[in-house]
Design a protein around this motif. Structure first.
Motif, PDB file in Angstrom:
ATOM      1  N   GLY A  37       0.497  -1.267  -0.493  1.00 12.56           N
ATOM      2  CA  GLY A  37       0.402  -0.247   0.450  1.00 12.56           C
ATOM      3  C   GLY A  37       1.330   1.501  -0.220  1.00 12.56           C
ATOM      4  N   GLN A  38       0.429   2.667  -1.146  1.00 15.96           N
ATOM      5  CA  GLN A  38       1.307   3.589  -0.217  1.00 15.96           C
ATOM      6  C   GLN A  38       0.707   4.505   0.298  1.00 15.96           C
ATOM      7  OE1 GLN A  38       1.778   4.029  -5.478  1.00 15.96           O
ATOM      8  NE2 GLN A  38       3.003   2.376  -5.113  1.00 15.96           N
ATOM      9  N   ALA A  39      -0.659   4.662   0.053  1.00 12.93           N
ATOM     10  CA  ALA A  39      -1.412   5.642   0.807  1.00 12.93           C
ATOM     11  C   ALA A  39      -2.994   5.420   0.993  1.00 12.93           C
ATOM     12  CB  ALA A  39      -1.318   6.664  -0.220  1.00 12.93           C
ATOM     13  N   VAL A  40      -3.297   6.213   2.721  1.00 13.48           N
ATOM     14  CA  VAL A  40      -4.884   5.903   2.080  1.00 13.48           C
ATOM     15  C   VAL A  40      -4.906   7.274   1.528  1.00 13.48           C
ATOM     16  CG1 VAL A  40      -6.464   5.783   4.612  1.00 13.48           C
ATOM     17  CG2 VAL A  40      -4.467   4.986   4.056  1.00 13.48           C
ATOM     18  N   VAL A  41      -6.360   7.358   1.786  1.00 15.68           N
ATOM     19  CA  VAL A  41      -6.296   8.376   0.618  1.00 15.68           C
ATOM     20  C   VAL A  41      -8.407   8.496   1.225  1.00 15.68           C
ATOM     21  CG1 VAL A  41      -7.210   9.950  -1.670  1.00 15.68           C
ATOM     22  CG2 VAL A  41      -5.397   8.304  -1.376  1.00 15.68           C
ATOM     23  N   GLN A  72     -10.592  14.388  -3.503  1.00 11.64           N
ATOM     24  CA  GLN A  72      -9.146  13.830  -1.862  1.00 11.64           C
ATOM     25  C   GLN A  72      -9.558  15.141  -0.832  1.00 11.64           C
ATOM     26  OE1 GLN A  72      -5.376  12.845  -3.225  1.00 11.64           O
ATOM     27  NE2 GLN A  72      -4.756  14.080  -2.419  1.00 11.64           N
ATOM     28  N   ARG A 128      -4.748  12.987   2.371  1.00 16.76           N
ATOM     29  CA  ARG A 128      -3.998  12.003   1.696  1.00 16.76           C
ATOM     30  C   ARG A 128      -2.483  11.438   2.561  1.00 16.76           C
ATOM     31  NH1 ARG A 128      -2.076   9.428  -3.619  1.00 16.76           N
ATOM     32  NH2 ARG A 128       0.228   8.698  -2.561  1.00 16.76           N
ATOM     33  N   ASP A 178       0.780   9.254   3.024  1.00 15.49           N
ATOM     34  CA  ASP A 178       1.623   8.717   2.485  1.00 15.49           C
ATOM     35  C   ASP A 178       1.922   7.559   3.012  1.00 15.49           C
ATOM     36  OD1 ASP A 178       3.653   7.871   0.850  1.00 15.49           O
ATOM     37  OD2 ASP A 178       4.300   9.819   0.704  1.00 15.49           O
ATOM     38  N   LYS A 190      -2.331   1.536  -5.665  1.00 11.70           N
ATOM     39  CA  LYS A 190      -1.955   1.189  -4.162  1.00 11.70           C
ATOM     40  C   LYS A 190      -2.504   1.524  -3.652  1.00 11.70           C
ATOM     41  CE  LYS A 190       1.181  -2.071  -7.447  1.00 11.70           C
ATOM     42  NZ  LYS A 190       2.426  -1.866  -7.577  1.00 11.70           N
ATOM     43  N   GLU A 191      -3.504   1.819  -2.849  1.00 11.35           N
ATOM     44  CA  GLU A 191      -3.732   2.736  -2.271  1.00 11.35           C
ATOM     45  C   GLU A 191      -4.987   2.187  -1.667  1.00 11.35           C
ATOM     46  OE1 GLU A 191      -2.556   7.385  -4.546  1.00 11.35           O
ATOM     47  OE2 GLU A 191      -4.508   6.540  -4.349  1.00 11.35           O
ATOM     48  N   HIS A 244      -8.607   4.134  -0.501  1.00  7.28           N
ATOM     49  CA  HIS A 244      -9.589   4.783  -1.015  1.00  7.28           C
ATOM     50  C   HIS A 244     -10.463   4.425   0.773  1.00  7.28           C
ATOM     51  CE1 HIS A 244      -8.515   5.311  -4.615  1.00  7.28           C
ATOM     52  NE2 HIS A 244      -7.413   6.214  -4.085  1.00  7.28           N
ATOM     53  N   TYR A 268      -9.787  -1.473  -1.536  1.00  6.47           N
ATOM     54  CA  TYR A 268      -7.894  -1.058  -2.153  1.00  6.47           C
ATOM     55  C   TYR A 268      -7.966  -2.093  -3.179  1.00  6.47           C
ATOM     56  CZ  TYR A 268      -8.387  -4.047   2.825  1.00  6.47           C
ATOM     57  OH  TYR A 268      -9.263  -5.187   3.475  1.00  6.47           O
TER      58      TYR A 268
END
Ligand SMILES: Cc1cc2nc3c(=O)[nH]c(=O)nc-3n(C[C@H](O)[C@H](O)[C@H](O)COP(=O)(O)OP(=O)(O)OC[C@H]3O[C@@H](n4cnc5c(N)ncnc54)[C@H](O)[C@@H]3O)c2cc1C
Length: 391
Positions: free
Chosen positions: A72-76, A85, A88, A90, A193-194, A196, A208
């Protein structure tokens, strides 16, 4: 080593990981699971750096990535109308060198099952425990009438644990006024790859990617007054999900429309058990502390418990080990569970001044000081039970 043998109840994430961790330390472990086979049940789980620390210490991270875990790259956080958005977080910053993974529950179960077998855990399927009796030795009875005894019985049988009620007769859950639909769909929208979190009034959708991005995991939560049962496998008509989320636009709306099968789970608030152990019997994972899903920590807390319990049992006399285990874990899991319960309110703000101010605050924080968003979770993600000072 203070004990030579143990029985673990339940081949979930908590049960399999504690069985592997105890067996690695030379304890003879039998694991009993009521299901007749280990099946592909469940969907997405988030393994955050605190849970991953345990999988790394058990030597299992590579096995998980071989099974297509997604980093996982981020939670948005985003608004429901068109997916604008709001904030974010990171995940590539701040959590030291430990990734955050999105995994299929079945893949994590397979990985832990293999690890338990490699460490000579004896696994009995189709073995439902109907009664547990603390004592020296502790005893249990299976549905087929057979009796078992062991120096230690670890109850990792999940949120419907009968041992939790035996040790905590007043520990009753209450409907949280929320339900969650869960579904897995094909990734036809190139979901990044987040994770959401799409927030609407009184409801939110978490999405996700899973399995190298081929699938998307969906959890759609709605506030509602009518009680619903607490269970992982209760099927519901996708039309009900679509009706509840009809105001969601953008990609969130597309994902909801793509669901052709889903389950419905009534969310319940449970107090963290006051008593975790008695005379050779101990609770672990959801059996001790079921959590709402809003911080994605159920599996991670079970992994942390497993490491701490195995380490203490290996080094202290059993009664001391169990006391120390509860005192090491109670405050930590209580804080996580309280934070998870608070998140539901934050995600579900209804239109108005409070919602606008909250969203504006998040937007400013994530733009002006993105690093501060993830560092607010350091207490959660950087907690490493395998580090010498915590062990
Ligand atoms: C079928 C299933 C699907 C799930 N799917 C998801 C998901 O998609 N996403 C998510 O975030 N979380 C999911 N979870 C929950 C998540 O796995 C847990 O919250 C977390 O991992 C903590 O796990 P645990 O090991 O404490 O309990 P659990 O994962 O609930 O495991 C408990 C195990 O004990 C067994 N058991 C129960 N009673 C007995 C008994 N009397 N005798 C013997 N065995 C018994 C159960 O069959 C189960 O295998 C699921 C849980 C289950 C059981």
């Amino acid at each position: 080593m203070s004990i030579s043998n143990a029985i673990v109840i339940g081949a979930g994430i908590g049960g399999l990981s504690v069985a592997a961790a105890l067996a690695k330390r030379g304890i003879a472990v039998t694991l009993v699971e009521k299901a007749a086979e280990i099946t592909d049940i469940g969907a997405g789980l988030q393994i955050s750096p605190n849970g991953l620390a345990v999988l790394q210490a058990l030597g299992l991270e590579a096995k998980l990535t071989e099974r297509a875990a997604v980093r996982g790259q981020a939670v948005v956080l985003q608004d429901y109308k068109v997916g604008r958005q709001v904030a974010r977080i990171d995940l590539l910053r701040g959590s030291a060198d430990r990734p955050y993974y999105f995994v299929h529950r079945a893949d994590l179960i397979d990985t832990l099952y293999d690890a338990a077998r490699r460490n000579n855990v004896s696994i009995e399927l189709g073995a439902e425990v109907v009664a547990v009796t603390p004592g020296s030795p502790a005893r249990l009875r299976l549905a087929n009438g057979s009796l078992r005894r062991a120096e230690l019985i670890v109850d990792a049988s999940g949120l419907h644990s009968k041992t939790r009620l035996l040790l905590n007769p007043d520990s009753v859950g209450q409907f949280a006024g929320q339900v969650a639909w869960r579904a897995v769909i094909a990734n036809e929208i190139s979901h990044p790859k987040e994770a959401h979190v799409t927030m609407g009034p009184g409801r939110h959708l978490v999405s996700y990617p899973l399995r190298a991005g081929r699938l998307i995991n969906l959890v759609a939560v709605e506030e509602r007054a009518a009680w619903a049962p607490e269970g992982w496998s209760i099927a519901d008509d996708p039309a009900n999900l679509r009706a509840a989320f009809s105001s969601f636009g953008g990609r969130a709306g597309d994902m909801i429309n793509a669901v052709d099968r889903c389950t419905l789970w009534g969310l319940h608030l449970h107090p963290v058990a006051d008593v975790w152990h008695e005379n050779g019997v101990v609770l672990l994972g959801d059996a001790a502390h079921p959590t709402l899903p809003f911080l994605a920590q159920g599996a991670n807390l079970a992994l942390e418990d497993a490491w701490v319990l195995a380490k203490l049992v290996d080094t202290l006399p059993a009664d001391q080990a169990l006391r120390k285990y509860q005192s090491a874990r109670h405050a930590r899991v209580s804080r996580v569970i309280k934070t998870a319960a608070g998140n539901a309110k934050r995600y579900h703000l209804h239109p108005g001044v409070v919602r606008s101010a909250a969203h504006l605050g998040l937007r400013v924080a994530s733009t002006v000081a993105p690093g501060t968003m993830i560092s607010a979770f350091n207490w959660l993600y950087l907690h490493d039970v395998t580090a010498a000072r915590n062990a």
